[in-house]
Enzyme design. Structure first.
Site, PDB file in Angstrom:
ATOM      1  N   GLU A 136      33.545  43.274 -15.482  1.00  0.00           N
ATOM      2  CA  GLU A 136      34.279  43.660 -14.279  1.00  0.00           C
ATOM      3  C   GLU A 136      34.941  42.474 -13.585  1.00  0.00           C
ATOM      4  OE1 GLU A 136      34.565  46.863 -12.626  1.00  0.00           O
ATOM      5  OE2 GLU A 136      34.017  47.549 -14.632  1.00  0.00           O
TER       6      GLU A 136
ATOM      7  N   ASP B  33      46.057  50.806 -11.528  1.00  0.00           N
ATOM      8  CA  ASP B  33      45.517  51.597 -12.634  1.00  0.00           C
ATOM      9  C   ASP B  33      45.337  53.065 -12.238  1.00  0.00           C
ATOM     10  OD1 ASP B  33      43.434  51.321 -10.859  1.00  0.00           O
ATOM     11  OD2 ASP B  33      41.954  50.692 -12.336  1.00  0.00           O
TER      12      ASP B  33
ATOM     13  N   THR C  26      40.583  48.567  -5.808  1.00  0.00           N
ATOM     14  CA  THR C  26      39.318  48.434  -6.526  1.00  0.00           C
ATOM     15  C   THR C  26      38.548  47.290  -5.882  1.00  0.00           C
ATOM     16  OG1 THR C  26      40.261  49.247  -8.600  1.00  0.00           O
ATOM     17  CG2 THR C  26      38.247  47.926  -8.755  1.00  0.00           C
TER      18      THR C  26
END
Length: 287
Positions: free
Chosen positions: A41, A57, A62
């Site tokens: 990640e 995305d 995020t």
């Protein structure tokens, strides 16, 4: 949506009498599994509580230790958990209405939440309560569901349990074909006869005796195909998933070395394909 009980009934999965069922990831195995997914990640084993960006995305911003997204429900759940710890009047409060709308709609829009990443980064660095909120939702959304499936499947090895956790983080734990549950179901359908092996752990898959490591390798095949060819439209944005196949190669490296049980350390491949040892004491060294 299939209930968990119905899913298990379809899979008909349990360990053979010769193997002992673990309670899922715990202790050193959990520590190592969390750190491995951290590498995928964020590029290292650290817990990046203050991370926040738009990856474009299809999931909005995020952020945090396992990529909580504003276009999904998990970022909003982290904020709600944090509100519980602060009494509900904190620096995220001005974003509440819009965050709930984004979570409910699944929108990747970042409109109306200007400054969100600034607040996330600040609190991720300075507020232990915000870190606790992230850990609580990580366990609720990813660790606990993935290990419930691991228990029902009868997975005994840390490497199998860790793989389900990593899949839950990237794919989610919904009922769609790209989610963890869907991948398990597709994997189980591949076994139409016994599949022996030498790992010492035997699963009962659809009435067939299947070696755990044989099952895990098949699961990795299924996950690889799904990353390259996502079934759900929202996972096809920018072909981002296909660029993360390194996660599978990393686990295959440990499999080839037969590092199944993680009691001290395990050597996997980092995101650049370089062997990296991840230890229970959270140290990391390059070969």
């Amino acid at each position: 949506m299939l209930s968990f009980t119905h899913f298990v009934g379809l899979a008909a999965v349990a360990l053979s009498l010769s193997a002992k069922v673990d309670a899922g990831l715990s202790g050193c195995a959990k520590s190592i599994a969390l750190q491995i997914t951290n590498i995928y990640e964020n590029g290292d084993t650290k817990f990046h509580y203050d991370y926040c960006e738009n990856l474009h995305d299809g999931r909005g911003f995020t952020a945090g230790i396992v990529g909580f997204c504003t276009g999904m429900e998990d970022a909003w759940q982290v904020i709600q958990e944090y509100h519980k710890l602060t009494g509900g009047n904190d620096e995220f409060s001005p974003f509440d209405s819009q965050l709930q709308k984004l979570a409910d709609s699944g929108s990747d829009s970042t409109s109306g939440i200007k400054g969100y990443c600034d607040v996330w980064e600040k609190l991720g660095k300075t507020d232990m309560r915000f870190r606790q909120a992230q850990e609580a939702i990580r366990d609720k959304k990813h660790v606990n569901p993935s290990q419930k499936y691991a228990d029902q499947l009868g997975l005994r090895f840390s490497i199998s349990q860790g793989q389900l956790y990593d899949t839950a983080v990237e794919h989610g734990d919904g009922s769609g074909p790209d989610d963890l549950r869907g991948l398990i179901k597709r994997t189980n359908k591949k076994f139409k006869s016994d599949a022996p092996g030498d790992s010492g752990s035997t699963l009962d898959i659809n009435g067939h005796k299947v070696d755990e490591i044989v099952w895990l390798k098949k699961f990795l095949d299924v996950r690889t195909d799904d990353l390259k060819h996502p079934r759900q439209e929202e996972n096809q944005v920018g072909n981002y998933w296909a660029s993360t196949v390194y996660r599978i190669k990393s686990y295959r490296y440990a499999l080839d070395k037969k590092e199944y049980d993680w009691t001290g350390s395990v050597t996997i491949l980092d995101n650049d394909g370089k062997p990296t040892t991840v230890s229970c004491n959270e140290t990391r060294r390059r070969h």
